[in-house]
Design an enzyme around this catalytic site. Structure first.
Site, PDB file in Angstrom:
ATOM      1  N   CYS A 417      15.413   6.892 -12.589  1.00 46.86           N
ATOM      2  CA  CYS A 417      14.937   7.726 -11.496  1.00 46.86           C
ATOM      3  C   CYS A 417      15.946   8.785 -11.073  1.00 46.86           C
ATOM      4  CB  CYS A 417      14.557   6.858 -10.301  1.00 46.86           C
ATOM      5  SG  CYS A 417      15.922   5.869  -9.616  1.00 46.86           S
ATOM      6  N   HIS A 461      15.631   3.505  -5.516  1.00 44.19           N
ATOM      7  CA  HIS A 461      14.915   4.622  -6.123  1.00 44.19           C
ATOM      8  C   HIS A 461      15.471   5.938  -5.583  1.00 44.19           C
ATOM      9  CE1 HIS A 461      11.665   6.296  -8.415  1.00 44.19           C
ATOM     10  NE2 HIS A 461      11.145   6.923  -7.373  1.00 44.19           N
ATOM     11  N   ASP A 477       8.012  13.102  -6.346  1.00 43.86           N
ATOM     12  CA  ASP A 477       8.676  12.061  -7.119  1.00 43.86           C
ATOM     13  C   ASP A 477       8.510  12.350  -8.605  1.00 43.86           C
ATOM     14  OD1 ASP A 477       9.875   9.853  -8.134  1.00 43.86           O
ATOM     15  OD2 ASP A 477       8.743   8.403  -6.966  1.00 43.86           O
TER      16      ASP A 477
END
Length: 679
Positions: A417, A461, A477
């Site tokens: 991520c 994250h 995202d």
């Protein structure tokens, strides 16, 4: 100098050192090694004194030891007014006290100090295992106190028995005081040593940081909702915002970190929060991080004391989170806000900042995207489409070099991520769109039995936010464009083959062990809710349920009635037990023998010792002399020498001679009376 009879015997010393070891053991990992070794050296020295091989240290040696200890503490800790140096000071006092552990008075002082050290255990941890260990430590210290009475009281079974009885008798009073005593400020609000390592998400991000967190299944947050639960794709627990990029490392930058004086609102929120519309109410229990930042959904507001809000939609605490901390939050989804605030020039420059050199290919491509598309959302869509078509989500991304963005975008195209968020924000900034990286947690496991969301460290994250004039800061995202199952179903679903493969015991692969792990977490959650977080509000609610109305009169009655009942029961027990005073068994057996002799006509006189009584019986009733002499000898060995074999012999003699002795005593008495009449 203490009298010889006041010196500590070996059993007392063993109990004192056992109590010291028990209360210090949990602190051994926190204390400097020299303190542990110093305590062990002091214990060894005291044993050598007992064995006669050494003398107690003189005043000069003691002063030198104190000077060395103070110097060691000054070198080991950067500041004194903190919890860890205070615990270290108690440990040092233990070690130094052993050098002058001479009499029972010194023993009592050392053991009373041990209670304080045992209490400091809960300054650092309030979990169930630590609570059970704290009870064990209190039992050992109390047993050590009981052992100081000497004699058979130093035997482990007898000392522990007395200790457990005393602790059991204190439980009702403890529960009563827990419920009614005013809630004071916790001791663990005192600062701890800031030199220790933090856990969880750091205040900076480099490639690989979140990959390391993905290997930990330790709990990070527990969230209980009062009302609807947000869907999985909305469970973004933001904690940090990274605005500064030096070519490899993302950090908060100037004017953002509250530790550096960044503005924080500690009062009622000044933001235009809507009174109606979609919002979430929830309570977060955050594990210790040793940092000030807290985690919450976007647009948060908290009324919890000591919790403030930053201008970039984050929550922070006035002091670092050294232990589990609970706080209440309300959050409004950004889509429910009608007007977007303006982005100032300073904030625009901050969120467009890039290094002057490096990653030339990414810069060139971003500039071409800015020329092709007219608005920021179109540029974002183009970058996300590129991620979706060419990239792979993995927990084992290859290492990146100096131009990390270029290598990731055009060569490796494999990442976690932080790789996606970092490269996406770089591209948007290079295209002229204000953007920033946000770090926190995403997702969580819903625990149905207790109705709370369990967020673990592997849920860590990183995502991005871009600025649009129409809607302000909007979450984007990039990981969702590559691996939407990561957002929808969690890390275990997105990286099933790589998930926790390096774990020593991968519990997620065994359904039974995974259920047991969840059960244990639920027990811990209930423990924290019921015991640890029992604050003044919880106390008030409980008393209202019990009393209906919390008034001084009702509270006094609630407090005094159980106390009065307990005292009455204690008095009854003392009266009942006093009827047959629990004397030592040898003495009880001998008194039974004396009562039998009195019934036979030869009573023991007041103040007459056992040996004197035996001599008189030998003169007055020679036939009874062997029996009385054997009983007296067995009693003296059992009572004065504390010989268990003699105590058993005394009991056996009384059983054997019960009938025969009584008949012999009766005949001897008749003979004495008849002989006296003839005279």
């Amino acid at each position: 100098m203490s009298r010889p009879e006041a010196l500590l015997p070996r059993e007392s010393l063993l109990w004192i050192f056992a109590a010291q070891f028990t209360v210090l053991l949990p602190h051994f990992t926190r204390l400097p090694l020299w303190i542990v070794l110093g305590w062990a050296l002091a214990v060894f020295w005291r044993f050598e004194v007992y064995r006669g091989r050494r003398e107690f240290p003189g005043r000069l040696v003691k002063l030198l030891a104190v000077a060395v200890a103070v110097g060691g503490l000054a070198l080991s800790y950067r500041r004194w007014f903190a919890l860890e140096p205070m615990v270290a000071l108690l440990a040092v006092s233990f070690a130094l006290k052993n050098l002058e552990l001479l009499s029972r008075r010194d023993a009592f002082l050392s053991l009373l100090l041990a209670y304080f050290v045992a209490a400091t255990l809960f300054v650092f941890e309030q979990t169930i295992p630590y609570a059970l260990y704290g009870v064990l430590a209190a039992a050992v210290v109390t047993a050590a106190l009981a052992a100081q009475m000497g004699g058979r009281s130093a035997r482990p079974r007898r000392a522990f028995g007395l200790s457990l009885r005393l602790l059991a008798q204190s439980v009702p009073l403890m529960l009563l005081l827990f419920v009614v005593m005013p809630r004071l400020g916790p001791l663990w609000a005192v600062p701890q040593n800031s030199g220790g390592a933090s856990t969880g998400i750091s205040d900076s991000m480099t490639p690989g940081d979140f990959t390391r967190l993905s290997k930990s299944d330790q709990p990070a947050l527990r969230v209980a909702f009062d009302g609807p639960l947000p869907p999985p794709e909305q469970r973004y627990w933001r904690g940090l915002v990274y605005s500064h990029f030096d070519g490899r490392r993302w950090s908060q930058g100037f004017g953002v970190d509250p530790r550096e004086g960044a503005p924080v609102s500690w009062k009622q929120s000044e933001k235009p929060l809507p009174e109606v519309g979609p919002r979430y109410r929830y309570r977060v229990i955050q594990e210790a991080t040793r940092n000030q930042w807290l985690f919450a959904l976007a647009r948060p507001h908290s009324e919890t004391q000591g919790v403030g809000e930053t201008h970039d939609d984050r929550l922070v605490r006035s002091v670092p989170v050294y232990s589990r901390f609970a706080y209440d939050v309300r959050s409004w989804p950004r889509s429910s806000l009608s007007q977007a605030p303006e982005l100032g020039d300073f904030e625009r420059r901050r969120n467009l900042q890039l290094p002057s050199e490096g990653n030339a290919r990414a810069r060139s491509w971003a500039q071409s995207l800015a020329q092709e598309h007219s608005d920021s959302e179109a540029i974002s869509a183009a970058v996300l489409e590129f991620f979706n078509r060419h990239f792979t989500y993995t927990l084992k991304p290859p290492a990146l070099g100096v131009d990390s963005v270029d290598e990731f975008l055009f060569e490796s195209q494999q990442g976690f991520c932080e790789h996606f968020a970092s490269s996406y924000v770089f591209m948007m900034r290079a295209a002229g769109v204000p953007a920033r990286v946000v770090a926190g947690y995403q997702g969580g496991e819903w625990v149905e039995q207790e109705e709370y969301l369990l967020v673990r460290q592997y849920d860590a994250h990183a995502w991005a936010e871009i600025w649009t004039p129409a809607r302000g800061w909007q979450r984007v995202d990039p990981t969702a464009a590559v691996s939407p199952e990561r957002i929808r179903d969690g890390l275990q679903s997105a990286a099933a083959e790589e998930f926790m493969e390096d774990a020593l015991l991968p519990l997620h692969r065994f359904s039974v062990l995974n259920r047991l792990r969840l059960q244990w977490d639920m027990i811990n959650y209930r423990w924290y809710q019921t015991v640890v977080s029992f604050d003044s509000d919880s106390q008030k609610n409980l008393l209202q349920r019990l009393l209906g109305e919390v008034s001084p009169l009702r509270l006094a009655a609630f407090l005094l009635i159980p106390v009065g009942l307990g005292l009455s029961l204690l008095l009854v027990w003392l009266w009942w037990s006093g009827r047959g005073e629990r004397l030592p068994r040898a003495q009880r057996l001998y008194l039974k023998f004396c009562r039998r002799m009195a019934k036979a006509g030869i009573p023991r006189r007041s103040g007459e010792g056992p040996r004197d009584f035996a001599d008189r019986v030998a003169v007055e009733a020679p036939r009874l002399a062997p029996m009385v002499s054997a009983v007296t000898a067995a009693y003296e060995r059992a009572a004065y020498v504390e010989d268990p074999a003699a105590e058993r012999q005394l009991s056996r003699l009384l059983r054997q001679w019960r009938m025969g002795a009584m008949l012999a005593v009766a005949r001897a008495s008749r003979e004495l009376r008849h002989g006296g009449a003839q005279v």
